[in-house]
Design a protein around this motif. Structure first.
Motif, short mmCIF file in Angstrom:
data_model
loop_
_atom_site.label_atom_id
_atom_site.label_comp_id
_atom_site.label_asym_id
_atom_site.label_seq_id
_atom_site.Cartn_x
_atom_site.Cartn_y
_atom_site.Cartn_z
N GLY A 128 38.55 -14.32 30.46
CA GLY A 128 39.23 -13.34 29.38
C GLY A 128 40.80 -13.76 29.46
N TYR A 129 41.28 -14.17 30.44
CA TYR A 129 42.64 -14.49 30.63
C TYR A 129 43.16 -15.68 29.54
N ILE A 130 41.96 -16.66 29.61
CA ILE A 130 42.22 -17.81 28.56
C ILE A 130 42.44 -17.35 27.18
N TYR A 131 41.25 -16.47 26.72
CA TYR A 131 41.37 -15.91 25.29
C TYR A 131 42.65 -15.17 25.36
N HIS A 132 42.89 -14.18 26.18
CA HIS A 132 44.23 -13.52 26.15
C HIS A 132 45.39 -14.15 25.88
N ASP A 133 45.58 -15.32 26.63
CA ASP A 133 46.73 -15.94 26.36
C ASP A 133 46.84 -16.65 25.11
N ASN A 134 45.62 -16.94 24.76
CA ASN A 134 45.57 -17.66 23.06
C ASN A 134 45.68 -16.50 22.07
N GLU A 135 45.78 -15.46 22.33
CA GLU A 135 45.77 -14.18 21.52
C GLU A 135 44.21 -14.12 20.69
N ASP A 136 43.28 -14.40 21.30
CA ASP A 136 41.83 -14.21 21.06
C ASP A 136 41.47 -12.90 21.38
N PHE A 137 42.13 -11.76 21.18
CA PHE A 137 41.68 -10.63 21.86
C PHE A 137 40.34 -10.07 21.79
N ILE A 138 39.54 -10.49 20.58
CA ILE A 138 38.28 -10.02 20.55
C ILE A 138 37.37 -10.74 21.53
N ASN A 139 37.60 -11.79 21.80
CA ASN A 139 36.63 -12.46 23.08
C ASN A 139 37.43 -12.32 24.18
N ALA A 140 38.64 -11.87 24.57
CA ALA A 140 39.11 -11.35 25.48
C ALA A 140 38.52 -10.22 25.99
#
Length: 654
Positions: A128-140
């Motif tokens: 989730g951190y990875i998607y969060h860092d890339n602003e893909d909040f849905i997957n995060a």
């Protein structure tokens, strides 16, 4: 066999970090035959976390890989999961997301196969951190939700605290600061409960970011400094760099550029030491902003170019776009029109490489994604509320438990309903405001500001008379002949390149672009300001346009390419200006002044700025210009007209 290999790894670690006391501790763990295998693995894992990563991330990668191979040879699946988790996390901290994700996926597959729930939860959280860092909040959010459910099942309050922190960050990005702060404080409370003070460092820095976004600089500095103190205690260079960067950004907002620059440079050095490329990119952009604000444009360009190189090295498109935007601002301020144009084109290419229709689709998709993300947030929050309510009732063992839960759920459903409606209304208002701003910007691209305002207020705009307007016309020599030998793409590409530069030049000198007709470009000075200054600005714009074309010709000769030569003419006099048409309307000007300006262009010479007698008489005493009298020249449809060539007294080409 394993004992000898493990000791070799330990000696290698010692060589890298020179941490003799830690090595002694590892030896004692290993030599104690009563110590179980997993405690030995934990000792080496802790050492990797505490030692080489902070000074040499590459060494930490090597050691983590050794740890994985060792656990694999030992056929210990739990150890393999922990090693892959650690391996991926180091790549994540370095900004290498693809390798981090690959390690996490491999570790998750093993963890789920053997039923290692805690390992699964930890890897899901870090994915989730990875998607969060890339602003893909849905997957995060999807990964956080899966992780939270496992932590809840295991009653792992430390894991739940980590989830609270991430949910707080997502709410902060969405502008819901109150809810973000609530989650951060929940995470801090959990860390305090388990006596894990160092875990609050990241939370304090996040709260500092939160208050900075609300312009509460006193609170922001308070929490950044709290985070900094803990990160320094833990000797975490990445965390220290983050806290220093935050404090530096506060000083930027307060106008204290000297303090800000000092802190940001310290932060940059630390980020580079731990190979935090994306963090370094952001810090360099903040530094360049300081130089731009202080008018030190040459130094700003140096910092912008450094940030661009770093962003390119990790494929950070957002960082590249911001870097080109920085270069555009700096070059434009210096009057480097050609370099500014190149930076602007690159910025536009990164920001919007598709046609207007595709852009509209993307905007719709973004709004749809935001809706899904909001729904996901509400679902997770609903789960959290239900679970917390349930736990409270179980602890009390009240005989009215079932009734209380039922009533609580009913109220929760009502609250969620009202909250969803409120968010929907707010979101709709935001979308409408965004589209209104976009429409107004499009209108300003077509019409002068005062005309656009009148059109919005009245639904129409009256034609206006102007007594003194300078009309500028350009035309490419030999355009018809060239068009027969070039492809459509080559022809349009070259014209578009030149006209983009002309647009920037007109904007620089407050000259209003009227329209383009084929290869002709028409602009007017004095529609926004009827003073004599507009005449001078129109001539300066014309000279800069010719200078740009001269530079373009030299550049194309080096590349064996083609470039157009250009004539340019100016005439000053009265005009009528107004909107033409009802659909696809445009702003236009009429009058004999326009016709005369057109003849100034057609009667001019390549590479020169040709002005009429009337324009000359209005500007003849300006010391910035020199004039060459051409005499009386016959112009088609106008008869004999006196004309002049104008140049800058000390002409400086781009």
């Amino acid at each position: 066999m394993y004992n000898n290999r493990y000791l070799i790894i330990l000696l290698f670690v010692c060589y890298i970090s020179a941490a003799q006391s830690r090595l002694d501790s590892l030896y004692s763990v290993w030599e104690d035959q009563n110590t179980i295998y997993y405690e030995r693995i934990k000792a080496l894992t802790d050492f990797i976390n505490e030692g080489p990563f902070h000074t040499n991330p590459d060494s930490a990668i090597i050691l983590s890989r050794h740890l994985y191979e060792f656990t694999k040879n030992k056929e210990d699946s739990v150890g393999m999961v922990d090693a892959l988790n650690l391996y991926g996390y180091i790549f994540f901290r370095m900004g290498n997301y693809p390798k981090a994700l690959s390690s996490y996926q491999q570790g998750l597959s093993i963890a789920e196969t053997i039923g290692y729930k805690l390992g699964s939860a930890d890897i899901l959280l870090r994915t989730g951190y990875i998607y969060h860092d890339n602003e893909d909040f849905i997957n995060a959010l999807k990964y956080y939700d899966k992780s939270f459910k496992i932590y809840e099942e295991l009653d792992d309050i430390d894991g739940k605290g980590s989830i609270y922190n991430e949910l707080g960050s997502i709410h902060r990005v969405n502008g819901d600061y109150e809810k973000a702060l609530d989650y951060y404080l929940k995470s801090i409370a959990i860390n305090n409960e388990i006596d894990f003070e160092i875990g609050n460092a990241a939370m304090y820095i996040n709260i500092g970011d939160l208050y900075l976004a609300q312009d509460n600089y006193v609170k922001s500095l308070e929490y950044y400094r709290k985070g900094l103190a803990l990160e320094e205690k833990n000797k975490d260079k990445l965390g220290i760099a983050s806290a220093l960067s935050g404090i530096g950004n506060v000083y930027i907002e307060q106008g204290n550029s000297d303090k800000a620059l000092d802190l940001l440079q310290k932060s940059l050095r630390l980020s580079e030491e731990v190979n935090d490329t994306q963090g370094s990119t952001a810090i360099l952009l903040s530094i360049s902003d300081i130089y731009l604000d202080n008018g030190n444009y040459y130094e700003a360009i140096i910092q912008c170019e450094k940030s661009l190189l770093k962003a390119k090295s990790v494929g950070d498109l957002g960082g590249q776009e911001d870097s080109y935007g920085c270069l555009y601002d700096a070059h434009r301020a210096l009057g480097n029109i050609y370099e500014a144009l190149i930076a602007h084109e690159q910025m536009i290419t990164l920001a919007d490489s598709v046609q207007y229709e595709e852009t509209a689709i993307k905007l719709q998709q973004m709004e749809f994604s935001k809706q899904i993300m909001a729904d996901s947030l509400l679902q997770i929050e609903k789960d959290l509320e239900v679970q917390m309510k349930h736990q409270a009732e179980v602890q009390r063992k009240d005989q009215y438990r079932n009734l209380a839960i039922g009533v609580g759920l009913i109220f929760l459903l009502f609250a969620i309903g009202f909250f969803s409606r409120w968010r929907y209304v707010k979101k709709s208002e935001a979308i409408i405001a965004k589209e209104r701003d976009r429409s107004e910007q499009l209108l300003l691209n077509i019409l002068p500001a005062d005309i656009a305002e009148e059109l919005k207020e009245k639904g129409e705009a009256e034609a206006r008379d102007f007594d003194l307007v300078s009309i500028l016309f350009t035309d490419f020599k030999g355009f018809t002949e060239k068009s027969a030998t070039l492809t459509a793409a080559e022809l349009i590409g070259e014209i578009n390149h030149c006209f983009k530069a002309f647009d920037l030049i007109c904007e620089k000198y407050a000259v209003e672009k009227i329209k383009t007709i084929g290869d002709a470009y028409m602009a007017a000075g004095g529609l926004q300001d009827d003073s004599s200054k507009a005449i001078k600005n129109t001539i300066l714009a014309a000279l800069e346009m010719q200078a740009f074309i001269t530079h373009r010709i030299k550049e194309k000769k080096v590349d064996d390419g083609f470039a157009f030569e250009m004539r340019l003419g100016i005439h000053t006099g009265p005009v009528v200006a107004g909107i033409v048409g009802v659909k696809k309307f445009q702003y236009d000007i009429w009058g004999d002044t326009v016709n005369t300006a057109s003849r100034m262009e057609s009667s001019g010479a390549v590479g020169k700025v040709n002005i009429s007698q009337n324009t000359y008489e209005l500007i003849m005493n300006d010391p910035e210009f020199t004039f060459e009298y051409r005499g009386k020249i016959k112009a088609k449809g106008k008869g004999i007209i006196e004309m002049w060539f104008v140049e800058k007294a000390n002409l400086s080409h781009i």
